[in-house]
Design a protein around this motif. Structure first.
Motif, PDB file in Angstrom:
ATOM      1  N   UNK A 221      49.446  32.324  41.577  1.00  0.00           N
ATOM      2  CA  UNK A 221      48.282  32.450  42.464  1.00  0.00           C
ATOM      3  C   UNK A 221      47.046  31.813  41.838  1.00  0.00           C
ATOM      4  N   UNK A 222      46.246  31.076  42.614  1.00  0.00           N
ATOM      5  CA  UNK A 222      45.021  30.479  42.059  1.00  0.00           C
ATOM      6  C   UNK A 222      44.100  31.533  41.444  1.00  0.00           C
ATOM      7  N   UNK A 223      44.040  32.718  42.061  1.00  0.00           N
ATOM      8  CA  UNK A 223      43.125  33.753  41.575  1.00  0.00           C
ATOM      9  C   UNK A 223      43.571  34.346  40.242  1.00  0.00           C
ATOM     10  N   UNK A 224      44.821  34.056  39.830  1.00  0.00           N
ATOM     11  CA  UNK A 224      45.312  34.613  38.558  1.00  0.00           C
ATOM     12  C   UNK A 224      45.202  33.600  37.415  1.00  0.00           C
ATOM     13  N   UNK A 225      44.592  32.429  37.708  1.00  0.00           N
ATOM     14  CA  UNK A 225      44.505  31.343  36.733  1.00  0.00           C
ATOM     15  C   UNK A 225      43.061  31.149  36.263  1.00  0.00           C
ATOM     16  N   UNK A 226      42.875  30.994  34.959  1.00  0.00           N
ATOM     17  CA  UNK A 226      41.535  30.850  34.400  1.00  0.00           C
ATOM     18  C   UNK A 226      41.452  29.646  33.454  1.00  0.00           C
ATOM     19  N   UNK A 227      40.668  28.594  33.830  1.00  0.00           N
ATOM     20  CA  UNK A 227      40.438  27.473  32.902  1.00  0.00           C
ATOM     21  C   UNK A 227      39.299  27.821  31.941  1.00  0.00           C
TER      22      UNK A 227
END
Length: 591
Positions: A221-227
């Motif tokens: 999920x995009x919301x679970x990814x952190x750059x």
């Protein structure tokens, strides 16, 4: 109900997400996204988000002209949009048409980043449906140019910037990020971006791009990814003098100051997101990359794509290529140009797979693998002056000063370029490989395209159409003597999205080499006879989500076997479970 009414009085809208519109069969989380990788499997269906004008500026929930008539009434959108209602497919068609009008790849990159900030699901639908066309736009080779010019094209932050100014406050900085349930962090310090060198704070394009692929290709999920970018300064004089540079204007911090900031970040990430958060190190310089992996590999769930991801995808290509040549893996002789983190990482994984197949100690299998660095062939007489990660590859042999000389005496069956230096596989080098191999395996892995050791056309032409070739950056098909050769792309994007999904869905708490071998084996199995007949050693990217599900299942199975999985009980069918976990970019129906 009272809270719902209060939310509406405060100008918020309630989105009642229709479960029947969910695609992919995964369990839904509170945001209406596929989330079978989470611990809690029962979550509320109704959530409050901003309404009206603000809703259209929320990239996670905005659908643009695809909001239906009922949705426009229910969520205060009437009049804020033109009267037409269109499908997501038509939106995709229009945007792909617009993207194809751009002749400059960087313009396409900026347009895609703008779309991601405007309409998240539509961005990922474009990427999933047109992966072969858009992968070079959002990642290599275009992302390299984007990082070089990041200060000039910077619109709004897409990740977290942790600089020396935040020392002592890193946990507070992590808490400023709006999403609280992070599963994957991709972090860089910008010191060695692709083959482009020290780009400092502007290296942020790499974590952003990697995580876009984690979602599109691996279904996280995009919301679970952190750059995250760790900014400790830069030694790039050009950037320090650039008025548009967005990072700290100082020389790069080293030693204890550097180690302390990294340690604070690692400790804070685990404290804030838990034991199971995957931290992927990306584009760190050699001297830091190996040290960080060794230091945190036993205490955190960490992965270095440059060392381990590259190794896994190259090993998969070699295992597949063996179906086109005679002999087992243990019967091959390998020669590398480049002995940095990529080269030594690939070499070690090949040695481990050889050891596993031939049931011989890894110390023995390493002797089939030779490396050339800037000073020539790595041999035992040089051992005292070598960096620690090169020492296992210092074998007994007379010194050899250059690559061509090494090829003539070692007579490798496989030539691998990981040097970051373009045009180093010369006509003489390729002809030498072809002189004693019926089908020489030549892998020119350096990125971006300008740094590739040779082009596909050069490899096929100079070997008279006999080379089995793959590269790090994409090359067009080549016609030689009336036959069309389709070069493979040894792209890490084959491995890390599925590898990450496997770790997350199994709740793994550590990464082991056996998991990397499992990922390689799963990828190699995906190449069909039809693809082999065309000279391909990798499957097409068009089926990448199916490939990622197979890799995730194999990695998860190994995690359960090794006892490092915490998601219990183990699902009966890991492939189906992996597919059910994948984020779907299709729009949800708001009731």
């Amino acid at each position: 109900m009272e809270n719902t009414m209060k939310g509406m009085r405060d100008g918020a809208s309630v989105l009642d997400l229709d479960p029947k519109s969910s695609v992919g069969g995964g369990v839904e989380d509170a945001y209406g996204e596929d989330c079978a990788t989470e611990d809690q499997l029962v979550t509320p269906w109704t959530i409050s988000v901003a309404s009206g004008y603000s809703l259209m500026r929320d990239p996670r929930h905005n659908k643009g002209l695809a909001f239906a008539e009922k949705e426009r009434d229910a969520h205060y959108l009437r009049g804020l949009l033109p009267p037409i209602v269109v499908t997501q497919d038509l939106q995709e068609k229009k945007l792909m048409h617009s993207l194809r009008q751009y002749e400059v790849p960087l313009q396409k990159y900026v347009a895609m980043m703008d779309l991601q900030e405007r309409n998240e699901r539509l961005f990922y639908k474009l990427l999933v449906d047109n992966v072969e066309e858009l992968l070079p736009v959002v990642y290599t080779p275009t992302v390299g140019e984007a990082c070089q010019k990041y200060g000039s094209i910077f619109r709004r932050p897409q990740g977290l910037y942790i600089s020396l100014k935040e020392k002592g406050k890193v946990l507070e900085v992590l808490k400023n990020w709006p999403q609280k349930r992070i599963q994957v962090i991709v972090v860089t310090d910008g010191e060695r971006i692709l083959g482009l060198g020290d780009l400092g704070c502007q290296g942020m394009g790499i974590p952003v791009g990697k995580l876009a692929l984690y979602t599109a290709l691996g279904g996280l999920r995009p919301s679970s990814c952190l750059p995250v970018t760790i900014d400790v300064g830069t030694n790039n004089e050009k950037l320090l003098k650039d008025e548009f540079y967005i990072g700290l204007r100082q020389k790069r911090a080293t030693g204890q100051e550097y180690a302390d900031l990294l340690h604070e970040f690692m400790r804070a990430a685990k404290q804030n997101y838990g034991e199971k958060v995957l931290i992927q190190f990306e584009d760190f310089a050699n001297h830091n990359a190996f040290e960080l992996l060794a230091r945190y590999g036993t205490t955190h769930l960490v992965f270095n794509d440059d060392i381990q991801g590259t190794a896994a995808v190259v090993l998969a290509g070699i295992v597949a290529a063996l179906k086109l040549v005679v002999g087992t893996l243990a019967e091959q002789t390998f020669l590398f140009l480049g002995a940095g983190e990529a080269g030594t990482g690939i070499a070690e994984l090949i040695a481990l797979e050889m050891s596993k197949q031939a049931k011989t100690p890894v110390e023995e299998t390493r002797k089939k693998i030779w490396l050339v660095d800037s000073k020539g062939l790595i041999v035992s007489s040089r051992k005292e002056s070598l960096q620690h990660f090169k020492k296992p590859w210092a074998h007994e042999h007379e010194p050899v000063k250059d690559l061509l000389g090494a090829i003539k005496v070692i007579k490798p069956t496989v030539l691998i370029g990981s040097s970051g230096v373009g045009k180093t596989f010369t006509k003489e080098v390729v002809e030498a490989m072809a002189s004693f191999n019926e089908k020489p395996i030549i892998l020119a892995l350096s990125n971006p395209t300008s740094q590739s050791e040779c082009t596909a056309e050069e490899a096929y032409t100079w070997s008279k159409g006999r080379a089995i070739f793959a590269s790090g950056s994409p090359f067009d098909p080549v016609e030689y003597n009336g036959k069309v050769f389709i070069p493979g792309q040894s792209n890490n994007a084959y491995i890390f999205p599925g590898f990450g999904l496997g770790l997350v869905m199994s709740g793994a708490i550590r990464v082991h080499d056996e998991m990397l071998l499992a990922a390689s084996e799963a990828l190699a199995r995906q190449v069909t006879k039809e693809q082999f007949d065309k000279g391909l050693i990798y499957p097409p990217f068009s089926s990448i989500r199916k490939i990622s599900a197979q890799i995730a299942a194999n990695v998860a199975a190994k995690a359960y076997e090794l006892g490092v999985a915490t998601q219990l009980p183990r699902p009966e069918n890991l492939v189906k479970y992996a597919e059910s976990c994948m984020y779907s970019p299709l729009y949800r129906t708001y009731r």
